[in-house]
Scaffold this active site. Structure first.
Site, PDB file in Angstrom:
ATOM      1  N   ASP A 111      25.242   3.002 -39.560  1.00  0.00           N
ATOM      2  CA  ASP A 111      25.759   4.021 -39.186  1.00  0.00           C
ATOM      3  C   ASP A 111      25.914   5.068 -40.134  1.00  0.00           C
ATOM      4  OD1 ASP A 111      26.259   6.103 -37.620  1.00  0.00           O
ATOM      5  OD2 ASP A 111      28.099   5.596 -37.098  1.00  0.00           O
ATOM      6  N   ASP A 329      21.367  10.777 -39.286  1.00  0.00           N
ATOM      7  CA  ASP A 329      22.010   9.815 -38.720  1.00  0.00           C
ATOM      8  C   ASP A 329      21.427   8.630 -38.275  1.00  0.00           C
ATOM      9  OD1 ASP A 329      24.110   8.357 -37.438  1.00  0.00           O
ATOM     10  OD2 ASP A 329      23.688   9.293 -35.542  1.00  0.00           O
TER      11      ASP A 329
END
Length: 504
Positions: A111, A329
């Site tokens: 992440d 992201d």
């Protein structure tokens, strides 16, 4: 990340109408939109609609694990990659790490939208006990590791985390802690521990060595909401952000790794990819500066071109402020465009192909019935950034294939709109099949389209740009989940339980 009240965008894949009988597996994705107001409510999961998945697709393995990579003096740290962006399969990318003495395996989502590495710990309330990904979940127990220690409030690392809202402190227990509350009502809280992270390092001459480094990470004692569900459960989240408590920042501050990491995520054939602490070298790389003083990987998007034509969108729509901007992201499966840019983007694509395919609009989702190859019909899209860097998107980078109707395939725009919001999020739909380099030392991000099943060249020496090693190849790990069959029963059960839910 802002403790107590912040919003994490974990996944918002489109769910299209029952007309197409689409099944979208629940996706776990994470972007912590720390600097944005609480009014931005982004969902972490994707609902499902009814659709009978082909067993052959569910048997596809996340089998490609790349990265016996190269490096200069310090060595490139290599992590195995599993998972895929495909919303019909996993919908996330994850890696295996080892912590403690003796070392134990933990599977954590990759992440880049958050900072902290956290893992479920023993006595955790709400931590999943099993995973539909057919990986063995483990709870970290500091009492069973001879090298574990707790992090006190007086620890400098805790103080640094308080400044970035990644940690908190209780005067009663003197224990450094955290509480992350997500926008959909789920959350996790716990305390910080310190232990050894075991690293696979590639040295000059393609020699591989094992090493360790002490790191501080979150020990989750409570999980609520969707984090408690087991269908796509992993042991935790591996935050690759640039704040002080991220693993990349901790290792670079110790002089173990450079302040640069790279990934190359495979978009087909079961996924997988490459993830290294080091810089992947490729002659076609283009770079754009990071927007300064932002908590995430914000880029300065200037315009969007469809088929070579720049769209008529006010550039201020993409400017970075407290409630808008463009974020890279890896914890988001699809991609999202600022509200004021979305309609122009979709209209330009539809106008380009309307003479060849049949556009179908349903519930605000633009889809197309296609009887030939999408690459022969749909235009390239270019995201144009500061410094003249353009990100070229092929049709598969902005379209998602659904089911078929009467022999025609259904493809839908994979970019979604966040109603009333000015945020653009580049998730795995866009990031896949590209090399991405996060050069924190020079505050820039680079990319190029690439076949991520191929080997790459990597260096840890980002200042000189020297590369002593070449020919990074596949990893071999006979015990990896890629050699284990996926639980079809668990996946189908979850699909039917959530069938019919609508995308917001």
């Amino acid at each position: 990340m802002v403790l107590q009240s912040f919003v994490r965008e974990r996944e918002m894949a489109a769910v299209f109408p029952a007309l197409f009988m689409i099944t979208v597996l629940v996706l776990e994705a994470a972007v912590v939109v720390g600097g944005f107001p609480a009014a931005l409510q982004l969902e972490r999961r994707v609902p499902l609609a009814t659709h009978e998945l082909e067993l052959s697709r569910l048997r596809e393995r996340d089998r490609v694990r790349h990265g016996r990579l190269l490096q200069s003096s310090g060595g490139v740290v290599d992590f195995p990659v599993q998972g895929t962006y495909d919303p019909f399969l996993v919908g996330l990318y994850y890696t295996k790490i080892q912590l403690g003495s003796p070392p134990r395996d933990f599977y954590v989502q990759i992440d880049t939208g958050s900072d902290v590495l956290w893992i479920g710990c023993n006595s955790c309330n709400g931590c999943p006990q099993s995973s539909g990904l057919q990986i063995q979940l483990n709870l970290y127990d500091p009492g069973s590791s001879s090298t574990a220690s707790l992090v006190s409030c007086s620890d400098q690392r805790c103080s640094a985390g308080v400044q970035s809202s990644d940690s908190g402190c209780s005067g009663q227990s003197n224990q450094c802690s955290y509480t992350f509350q997500y926008g959909d009502g789920s959350g996790t809280s716990g305390y910080y521990a310190s232990d050894l992270l075991h690293l696979d390092t590639i040295l000059e001459g393609s020699m591989t060595t094992k090493s360790t480094a002490p790191i501080m990470f979150g020990c989750s004692m409570l999980q609520t909401g969707d984090l408690t569900k087991s269908d796509r459960a992993v042991d935790g989240i591996f935050g690759f952000g640039q704040q002080s408590l991220s693993v990349i920042s901790q290792l670079s501050s110790q002089g173990i790794t450079p302040r640069v990491f790279s990934h190359c995520l495979i978009g087909n054939n079961g996924g997988g990819g490459i993830l290294v602490l080091g810089e992947i070298l490729e002659p076609n790389m283009v770079y754009t500066p990071l927007v300064p003083s932002q908590p995430h990987y914000n880029l300065d998007l200037r315009s969007i071109s469809v088929g070579g034509q720049v769209l008529s969108i006010d550039p201020s729509v993409f400017s970075t402020s407290s409630n808008q901007g463009t974020i890279v992201d890896s914890g988001t499966t699809l991609a999202y465009l600022a509200d004021q840019a979305y309609d122009a983007f979709v209209s330009a694509i539809t106008n380009t192909v309307s003479q060849t395919v049949r556009p179908v609009l349903s519930k605000g989702n633009q889809c197309y019935l296609i009887s030939s190859n999408v690459t022969d019909i749909f235009p390239q899209v270019s995201l144009n950034f500061a410094g003249g860097a353009s990100m070229i998107l092929n049709p598969q980078d902005y379209l998602v294939q659904q089911n078929s109707i009467g022999g025609a395939a259904v493809w839908c725009i994979g970019f979604q709109k966040i109603q009333g919001q000015g945020i653009t999020i580049l998730g795995d739909l866009v990031l896949k099949d590209k090399i991405f380099v996060y050069d924190l030392a020079n505050q820039r991000i680079g990319w190029t389209n690439y076949d991520c099943s191929m080997s790459v060249n990597v260096t840890a020496n980002v200042n000189t740009g020297r590369s002593e090693f070449v020919n990074a190849g596949q990893m071999s790990d006979g015990g990896s989940p890629q050699n284990q069959p996926r639980s079809i029963k668990a996946l189908l059960l979850h699909m039917f339980m959530l069938a019919g839910l609508l995308f917001l």
